[in-house]
Design a protein around this motif. Structure first.
Motif, PDB file in Angstrom:
ATOM      1  N   SER A 147      10.079  -9.857  -2.379  1.00  7.84           N
ATOM      2  CA  SER A 147       9.014 -10.843  -2.562  1.00  7.84           C
ATOM      3  C   SER A 147       8.253 -11.098  -1.267  1.00  7.84           C
ATOM      4  N   SER A 148       6.933 -11.156  -1.373  1.00 12.13           N
ATOM      5  CA  SER A 148       6.045 -11.504  -0.249  1.00 12.13           C
ATOM      6  C   SER A 148       6.133 -10.526   0.909  1.00 12.13           C
ATOM      7  N   SER A 149       6.436  -9.280   0.613  1.00 16.05           N
ATOM      8  CA  SER A 149       6.431  -8.251   1.662  1.00 16.05           C
ATOM      9  C   SER A 149       5.044  -7.647   1.839  1.00 16.05           C
ATOM     10  N   GLY A 150       4.109  -7.975   0.945  1.00 16.14           N
ATOM     11  CA  GLY A 150       2.738  -7.483   1.077  1.00 16.14           C
ATOM     12  C   GLY A 150       2.447  -6.270   0.215  1.00 16.14           C
ATOM     13  N   LYS A 151       3.145  -6.137  -0.917  1.00 21.43           N
ATOM     14  CA  LYS A 151       3.000  -4.945  -1.758  1.00 21.43           C
ATOM     15  C   LYS A 151       1.567  -4.772  -2.275  1.00 21.43           C
ATOM     16  N   THR A 152       0.944  -5.877  -2.695  1.00 21.36           N
ATOM     17  CA  THR A 152      -0.387  -5.782  -3.299  1.00 21.36           C
ATOM     18  C   THR A 152      -1.411  -5.219  -2.319  1.00 21.36           C
ATOM     19  N   THR A 153      -1.448  -5.774  -1.105  1.00 17.75           N
ATOM     20  CA  THR A 153      -2.411  -5.289  -0.106  1.00 17.75           C
ATOM     21  C   THR A 153      -2.051  -3.898   0.374  1.00 17.75           C
ATOM     22  N   LEU A 154      -0.753  -3.635   0.570  1.00 18.65           N
ATOM     23  CA  LEU A 154      -0.321  -2.318   1.022  1.00 18.65           C
ATOM     24  C   LEU A 154      -0.733  -1.248   0.014  1.00 18.65           C
ATOM     25  N   CYS A 155      -0.657  -1.592  -1.272  1.00 17.46           N
ATOM     26  CA  CYS A 155      -1.057  -0.652  -2.316  1.00 17.46           C
ATOM     27  C   CYS A 155      -2.538  -0.298  -2.178  1.00 17.46           C
ATOM     28  N   LYS A 156      -3.355  -1.291  -1.890  1.00 20.79           N
ATOM     29  CA  LYS A 156      -4.792  -1.050  -1.719  1.00 20.79           C
ATOM     30  C   LYS A 156      -5.068  -0.233  -0.466  1.00 20.79           C
ATOM     31  N   LYS A 157      -4.343  -0.511   0.595  1.00 22.88           N
ATOM     32  CA  LYS A 157      -4.505   0.261   1.830  1.00 22.88           C
ATOM     33  C   LYS A 157      -4.077   1.718   1.622  1.00 22.88           C
ATOM     34  N   MET A 158      -2.971   1.911   0.907  1.00 20.14           N
ATOM     35  CA  MET A 158      -2.497   3.268   0.656  1.00 20.14           C
ATOM     36  C   MET A 158      -3.470   4.029  -0.239  1.00 20.14           C
ATOM     37  N   SER A 159      -4.103   3.317  -1.173  1.00 18.75           N
ATOM     38  CA  SER A 159      -5.096   3.952  -2.029  1.00 18.75           C
ATOM     39  C   SER A 159      -6.230   4.540  -1.192  1.00 18.75           C
ATOM     40  N   TYR A 160      -6.713   3.748  -0.234  1.00 20.86           N
ATOM     41  CA  TYR A 160      -7.792   4.233   0.647  1.00 20.86           C
ATOM     42  C   TYR A 160      -7.318   5.426   1.473  1.00 20.86           C
ATOM     43  N   ALA A 161      -6.091   5.337   2.003  1.00 18.54           N
ATOM     44  CA  ALA A 161      -5.567   6.424   2.844  1.00 18.54           C
ATOM     45  C   ALA A 161      -5.410   7.717   2.045  1.00 18.54           C
ATOM     46  N   LEU A 162      -5.009   7.602   0.786  1.00 18.72           N
ATOM     47  CA  LEU A 162      -4.865   8.790  -0.059  1.00 18.72           C
ATOM     48  C   LEU A 162      -6.234   9.385  -0.400  1.00 18.72           C
ATOM     49  N   GLU A 163      -7.227   8.524  -0.557  1.00 20.38           N
ATOM     50  CA  GLU A 163      -8.587   9.020  -0.781  1.00 20.38           C
ATOM     51  C   GLU A 163      -9.057   9.873   0.389  1.00 20.38           C
ATOM     52  N   GLN A 164      -8.658   9.482   1.609  1.00 25.01           N
ATOM     53  CA  GLN A 164      -9.033  10.258   2.790  1.00 25.01           C
ATOM     54  C   GLN A 164      -8.364  11.632   2.801  1.00 25.01           C
ATOM     55  N   GLN A 165      -7.302  11.778   2.012  1.00 22.98           N
ATOM     56  CA  GLN A 165      -6.620  13.068   1.890  1.00 22.98           C
ATOM     57  C   GLN A 165      -7.137  13.880   0.693  1.00 22.98           C
TER      58      GLN A 165
END
Length: 385
Positions: free
Chosen positions: A129-147
Motif C-alpha cells: 500500500s502507498s508504494s506509488g504503484k499508480t504513478t510508477l505504472c504511468k512512468k513505466m508506460s512512457y518508458a516502454l513507449e520509448q522502446q
C-alpha cells in the motif's frame, strides 16, 4: 547488453533480498567540487549520467545496491541548505534512469526453455500500500513507449469479485487483501486471450457501489502492444495460472528505511507508507486519520501474507522512497494527525507518527516536479491534468 547478460542479471536479482537505488546525498557531496557547485538546469543530465554510471545503471539493472542509511541530521542539513532543490532534481532523475533501464530490459526480451527470445506480453507492477504503484505504472508506460512498445494499462482492482462473493478473514470481515478477492478464472481467461491477440471486453469495478460492470469498448493486443498491470498480487505465480513465464515480467516496488538518529532508531518504510496513505486518503478519498490508522494493521497483515513471500519472483525492484519525503508530506500530515482525539483508540499511534513527522524539517512542495511519484500523495500530479 546481450541476451546472456540479461539472463544473468535476472537470475542474480531473483532473490528475497531487495536491491534498491542508491540515491545517497553523500555521493552528491562527493561530487560537489567538480559538478554540484555550479549546478544549473542545462547540466543536470550530465550530473545524472555520472551518478548513474557510478551505479552501473546506464545499460543494465544493478544488483543489490542498498539505499544508504542517512541520519536525520544529514537529511535536515540538506533540506535547510541551498542543495535541496538540486538534491530533489537529481533524485528524481535517478528514479527516471532506473525506470528506463528496466524498460530496456523488458524490450530485450526473456528466453524461453527452447532458447527462443521473446518480448514479454504482460508486465506486472506490484507493491504494498502507498508504494506509488499508480504513478510508477504511468512512468513505466512512457518508458516502454520509448522502446517502441505500446502499453495497455490495466488494474487488478477491476477484477474484484462483487461484495457478496468476497472472502472473509479470520475475524469474519471482508478480506479485500486476499488473492481470492479477485475473480481469478476471469482474469486468467482474459490474459490468455489477450496474449493470443484475441478481442476481449474488460471489466471495470465501481468502488462506490461495490460491483463490477463491463466496458463498452473491446481490447485487442497487436504485435507492439504490452499489458501493463498494477496491483498488490502481481508477483504471485498463482495469479496467471499456467501461462508461459517468459511472457510475464514482474516488477516489485517499495521503500527503504531512513535512519532517524545517531542511536540507530529507524524511520521505517512502513511508517513512511502509512504517512503517505494518511495524506492521500484524507485529501482524495475523504478518509479520516482515525479510520486509516485503524485499518493499517489489517493492511499490513495482508502485505505479509500476500506480497512479502513472493518478492523472490520479481524480475526487477524499484525503491520509490525519497530520504526527504516526510519533509514534503509534513505540511498536510500534521493537521490530519492532530484531528485524532485523545479518547479514540488510534490516538497514541497518531501521536507517535506526529512526533516522527515533526522531526523532519518542512519542504515547500513547489520544488517537487509535477510528474514525481510523491505527487500521487501530496497532489498536483501532471498525470491528472
Amino acid at each position: 547488453m546481450t541476451i546472456e547478460e540479461n539472463k544473468m542479471n535476472k537470475e542474480n536479482n531473483k532473490s528475497s533480498e531487495k536491491f534498491e537505488v542508491w540515491d545517497n546525498y553523500k555521493i552528491l557531496n562527493a561530487l560537489t567540487p567538480e559538478i554540484i557547485k555550479d549546478l544549473r538546469e542545462n547540466n543536470i543530465s550530465d550530473v545524472v549520467n555520472i551518478i548513474v554510471g557510478k551505479l552501473s545503471l546506464n545499460k543494465a539493472i544493478a544488483g543489490r545496491l542498498i539505499t544508504s542509511n542517512l541520519t536525520l541530521e544529514e537529511v535536515n542539513e540538506v533540506i535547510d541548505s541551498d542543495k535541496i532543490v538540486n538534491a530533489v532534481t537529481v533524485s528524481e532523475k535517478i528514479k527516471e534512469a532506473v525506470i528506463s533501464s528496466i524498460a530496456e530490459d523488458i524490450s530485450a526480451g526473456k528466453k524461453k526453455e527452447n532458447g527462443e527470445t521473446v518480448i514479454p506480453k504482460i508486465v506486472f507492477i506490484a507493491g504494498p500500500s502507498s508504494s506509488g504503484k499508480t504513478t510508477l505504472c504511468k512512468k513505466m508506460s512512457y518508458a516502454l513507449e520509448q522502446q517502441g512498445l505500446s502499453p495497455i494499462m490495466l488494474s487488478l482492482d477491476d477484477y474484484y469479485l462483487d461484495y457478496d462473493h468476497t472472502p472473509l478473514d479470520e475475524n469474519g470481515d471482508y478480506d479485500f487483501e486476499s488473492l481470492y478477492a479477485l475473480d481469478l478464472p476471469l482474469l486468467q481467461q482474459h490474459l490468455k486471450a489477450l496474449s493470443k491477440g484475441e478481442e476481449v471486453r474488460l471489466p471495470r469495478y465501481i468502488f462506490g457501489e461495490n460491483r463490477r460492470e463491463w466496458r463498452e469498448e473491446t481490447t485487442i493486443m497487436k504485435d507492439d502492444n504490452i499489458l501493463l498491470i498494477e496491483g498488490i498480487h502481481g508477483l504471485n505465480p498463482e495469479l496467471c495460472g499456467e501461462m508461459d513465464n517468459s511472457l510475464i515480467y514482474r516488477i516489485y516496488i517499495s521503500g527503504s528505511a531512513l535512519k532517524v538518529n545517531k542511536n540507530g532508531r529507524y524511520f521505517l518504510c512502513t511508517d513512511n507508507r502509512l504517512i503517505r496513505r494518511l495524506v492521500r486518503d484524507y485529501k482524495y478519498r475523504k478518509t479520516s486519520a482515525q479510520s486509516t490508522i485503524s485499518r493499517w494493521q489489517s493492511v499490513r497483515r495482508g502485505e505479509e501474507r500476500w506480497i512479502v513471500p513472493y518478492q523472490k519472483y520479481a524480475d526487477a525492484n524499484i525503491n520509490t522512497s525519497f530520504p526527504y519525503e516526510i519533509g514534503l508530506l509534513r505540511h498536510d500530515a500534521r493537521p490530519i494527525l492532530k484531528e485524532v482525539k485523545p479518547n479514540e483508540p488510534e490516538y497514541f499511534e497518531a501521536q507517535r507518527l506526529l512526533k516522527l513527522v515533526e522531526e523532519v524539517h518542512p519542504i515547500n512542495t513547489n520544488i517537487l516536479p509535477k510528474y514525481s511519484i510523491l505527487r500521487e500523495f501530496v497532489g498536483g500530479s501532471g498525470y491528472e491534468e
